[in-house]
Design an enzyme around this catalytic site. Structure first.
Site, short mmCIF file in Angstrom:
data_model
loop_
_atom_site.label_atom_id
_atom_site.label_comp_id
_atom_site.label_asym_id
_atom_site.label_seq_id
_atom_site.Cartn_x
_atom_site.Cartn_y
_atom_site.Cartn_z
N LEU A 87 2.15 9.06 7.93
CA LEU A 87 1.95 9.94 6.78
C LEU A 87 3.30 10.53 6.37
O LEU A 87 4.11 10.89 7.22
CB LEU A 87 0.99 11.06 7.19
N HIS A 104 -0.74 -1.05 -1.12
CA HIS A 104 -1.88 -1.14 -0.20
C HIS A 104 -2.63 -2.45 -0.49
O HIS A 104 -2.85 -2.78 -1.65
CB HIS A 104 -2.81 0.07 -0.38
C1 GRF Z 1 1.48 -5.35 3.10
O1 GRF Z 1 0.33 -6.14 3.08
C2 GRF Z 1 1.22 -4.02 2.42
O2 GRF Z 1 0.17 -4.05 1.51
C3 GRF Z 1 0.87 -3.10 3.55
O3 GRF Z 1 1.63 -3.56 4.64
C4 GRF Z 1 1.89 -4.95 4.51
C5 GRF Z 1 3.34 -5.18 4.79
O4 GRF Z 1 3.61 -6.56 4.89
N1 GRF Z 1 1.09 -1.72 3.18
P1 GRF Z 1 5.10 -7.07 5.04
O5 GRF Z 1 5.70 -6.46 6.28
O6 GRF Z 1 5.84 -6.68 3.80
O7 GRF Z 1 4.96 -8.55 5.16
#
Ligand code: GRF
Length: 187
Positions: A87, A104
């Protein structure tokens, strides 16, 4: 010239897509990677692309102003969370008002909140037999996944999809859209 810091704790494929997108950009620069995991893939990506990085721990993140000093030293104007699970503390939100965004891997407000990350999101989407999922890019406030939505795009969830295949579709959408959305906010 807006300078971006990317906060990430995982593989860093989004961080890589963002770094590559802004390479040679006349106005925007990725100037810092911040991670809380010393073996995170994102730190290798930072090294390979000559982007400085800092490693944080809970103490420096939540109970000191060290990170603020690091962000100031790198003249950071904008923070992008890309797979960062802690957070964001009040002092950072106040120092960067409307200048912290997150991505997200679902269509918020569905499948968000504390503990909803990574394959847990995709497992829940599939268990509930959703026909659509997607990505949400949103401003960050002091609650998990609740800040104002900036951008969403959907993909189909097919009966044969597994959490792994859905994750691949979502990652593709993220890499395609996240850098462009960041650019549209900064230029
Ligand atoms: C992504 O799927 C994003 O939506 C989430 O964390 C993941 C990170 O993936 N918040 P990466 O490390 O960029 O491959």
């Amino acid at each position: 010239m807006p300078n971006i810091a990317i906060f990430a704790s995982g593989t860093g494929t989004n961080a890589r897509a963002i770094i590559e997108h802004f390479k040679g950009h006349p106005r925007v620069k990725v100037n810092l990677i911040v991670s809380n995991k010393k073996d995170a893939g994102v730190l290798t990506i930072a090294d390979n692309n000559n982007v400085p990085s800092v490693l944080i721990n809970r103490q420096t993140f939540f109970n000191s102003s060290q990170l603020l000093t690091d962000l100031n030293n790198h003249e950071i104007d904008f923070i992008v969370l890309a797979g960062f699970l802690w957070l964001i503390p009040e002092y950072l939100i106040q120092a960067f008002p409307n200048k912290i965004i997150n991505i997200h891997p679902s269509l918020l407000p569905k499948y968000g909140g504390k503990g909803m990350y990574g394959s847990k999101v995709h497992q829940a989407v599939i268990a509930n037999k959703e026909s659509k999922s997607g990505i949400t890019i949103h401003y960050v406030n002091d609650r998990f996944d609740e800040g104002e939505v900036i951008f969403q795009v959907t993909c189909e969830v097919l009966p044969e999809d597994t959490p792994a295949t859905l994750a691949q579709k979502i990652h593709r959408l993220e890499h395609q859209h996240f850098p462009k959305v960041i650019e549209s906010l900064l230029t």
